[in-house]
Design an enzyme around this catalytic site. Structure first.
Site, mmCIF file in Angstrom:
data_model
loop_
_atom_site.group_PDB
_atom_site.id
_atom_site.type_symbol
_atom_site.label_atom_id
_atom_site.label_comp_id
_atom_site.label_asym_id
_atom_site.label_seq_id
_atom_site.Cartn_x
_atom_site.Cartn_y
_atom_site.Cartn_z
ATOM 1 C CG HIS A 70 124.371 1.958 105.676
ATOM 2 N ND1 HIS A 70 125.357 2.053 106.706
ATOM 3 C CD2 HIS A 70 123.553 2.560 106.408
ATOM 4 C CE1 HIS A 70 125.101 2.598 107.610
ATOM 5 N NE2 HIS A 70 123.993 2.901 107.829
ATOM 6 C CG HIS A 297 138.361 43.896 105.891
ATOM 7 N ND1 HIS A 297 138.456 42.484 106.047
ATOM 8 C CD2 HIS A 297 137.970 44.484 106.961
ATOM 9 C CE1 HIS A 297 137.653 42.195 107.434
ATOM 10 N NE2 HIS A 297 137.541 43.609 107.780
#
Length: 400
Positions: A70, A297
């Site tokens: 960068h 569940h």
């Protein structure tokens, strides 16, 4: 196929308090390469000599991914980046009105001249260098400024234009603030000028929209998407690597493009060395991501996991699990007994019910119950109460 640029070692290290040593950066880069990311952005060598050392080492490691640095839009910064042996260079310079006036105190044409000068220099030094130009804060900049700067940059030798949502400003719910709009518009405007760079997107998560903005950009035809491990980065960070890959697969990208079985190792390593824990409810990588708890569940997934699960944990090299606590039901105890190798006890309904009630009491302490450690201890208590002479054997069987 969309490309993935991982910036854990650059953007991720901009998370306050996060520091990765050169050796740690090498390990992270190797994990990223095994997963199959296309570009690894290692950092800005002008920030610190240790960052430059890490970039050089990773550039020389023979990885499949392109290794990038960068850089500010300055020739001396670019020179430092190229000295590291990178094959990808990211140059950024804002063209927003406020930055041009209040920060740089220059006009747009002067900014464009600077961009051309720096890009031309970089290309002259390394002809096969892959160069990205980022109009920082792209989505809050006048589109005409972005198009003018991007056009000049591409003509000077830039291969990639990055649409940077530097402040997390973009939203898919506004027709002219969406990444879809910016990707489509920039592609069209540059195409009208006979310019066809790759389009990259860098989405910050200030409003929790980084992932959806990235997927919006993908839908518009973005070529490269930036991510970090754990979504690390400035302020609220950017797009999370694992979450993006899973969603891209769901949107049609081939699963074989990435080796997701390395995700857990990468995340655990980054978590350890960034000293930032992964919240248990984090999608994909959190401890609870594939854990079922409520009685309804657990009873359903015991028959078919898809009844309460849309993701297949196996593509990540993981398995679904269950948790015990206040919300648990009879089935959860049965499955937990089988998990610890005591499935025969599930035949005793009275014992299972007693264990379930004990679990609900323990759960009131407000911390998770460790099935492997605490369930055997509960069994021991009931065994001692009913058969006190079997104490020795039970303790030997379930010692912890």
């Amino acid at each position: 196929m969309v490309q993935i640029l991982d910036s854990t070692l650059r953007e991720g290290e901009q998370t306050p308090g996060v520091y990765f040593s050169p050796d740690q950066k090498m390990v992270i880069a190797q994990f990223l390469d095994q997963i199959g990311v296309d570009i690894i952005e290692v950092g800005n060598p002008a920030v610190d000599s240790e960052i430059a050392l890490a970039i050089k080492r990773i550039s020389q490691a023979g990885l499949n991914a392109k290794i990038g640095a960068h850089s500010l839009c300055k020739i001396d910064n670019v020179r430092k980046a190229l000295d590291c042996g990178v094959d990808f260079l990211g140059i950024f310079f804002s063209v927003s009105k406020k930055r041009l006036q209040q920060d740089y105190n220059i006009h747009l044409d002067v900014a464009i001249e600077k961009i051309i000068e720096v890009v031309t220099f970089a290309k002259e030094q390394q002809h096969d260098l892959l160069i990205r130009y980022t109009p920082e804060d792209t989505v809050r900049s006048p589109i005409e400024n972005v198009v003018a700067a991007a056009s000049a940059a591409v003509k000077a030798g830039v291969n990639i234009i990055s649409i940077a949502d530097t402040t997390g400003y973009s939203t898919p719910f506004h027709p002219q603030r969406s990444m879809y709009f910016y990707v489509k518009t920039l592609k069209e405007e540059l195409g009208n000028r006979g310019l066809y760079p790759q389009i990259e997107v860098h989405c910050h998560n200030d409003k929790g929209l980084a992932l959806v903005n990235a997927l919006d950009a993908y839908r518009a035809g973005a070529d490269i998407i930036d991510v970090t491990t754990m979504g690390l980065g400035e302020r609220a960070g950017i797009v999370d690597l694992a979450e993006l890959l899973i969603n891209l697969i769901d949107m049609g990208e081939a699963e074989k493009n990435w080796q997701l079985n390395y995700i857990d190792d990468l995340y655990n390593f980054v978590s350890q060395h960034s000293h930032i824990s992964i919240p248990p409810h984090t999608p994909i990588t959190g401890k609870n991501a594939f854990t079922h708890y409520a009685g309804v569940h657990v009873k359903a997934v015991a028959k078919n996991q898809q009844l309460y699960q849309s993701l297949d944990p196996h593509i990540l090299g993981k398995k679904s699990s269950l948790a015990l606590g206040m919300q648990s039901g009879y089935t959860a105890v049965e499955l937990a007994l089988k998990q610890i190798g005591r499935g025969e006890l599930a035949e005793n309904k009275d014992l299972v019910n007693k264990i379930l009630q004990k679990i609900k009491v323990i759960a009131k302490r407000g911390t998770p119950i460790d099935i492997e450690k605490e369930l055997p201890e509960i069994i021991v208590r009931f065994s001692v109460a009913n058969h006190p002479h079997s104490l020795g054997n039970e303790i030997c069987t379930f010692s912890v």
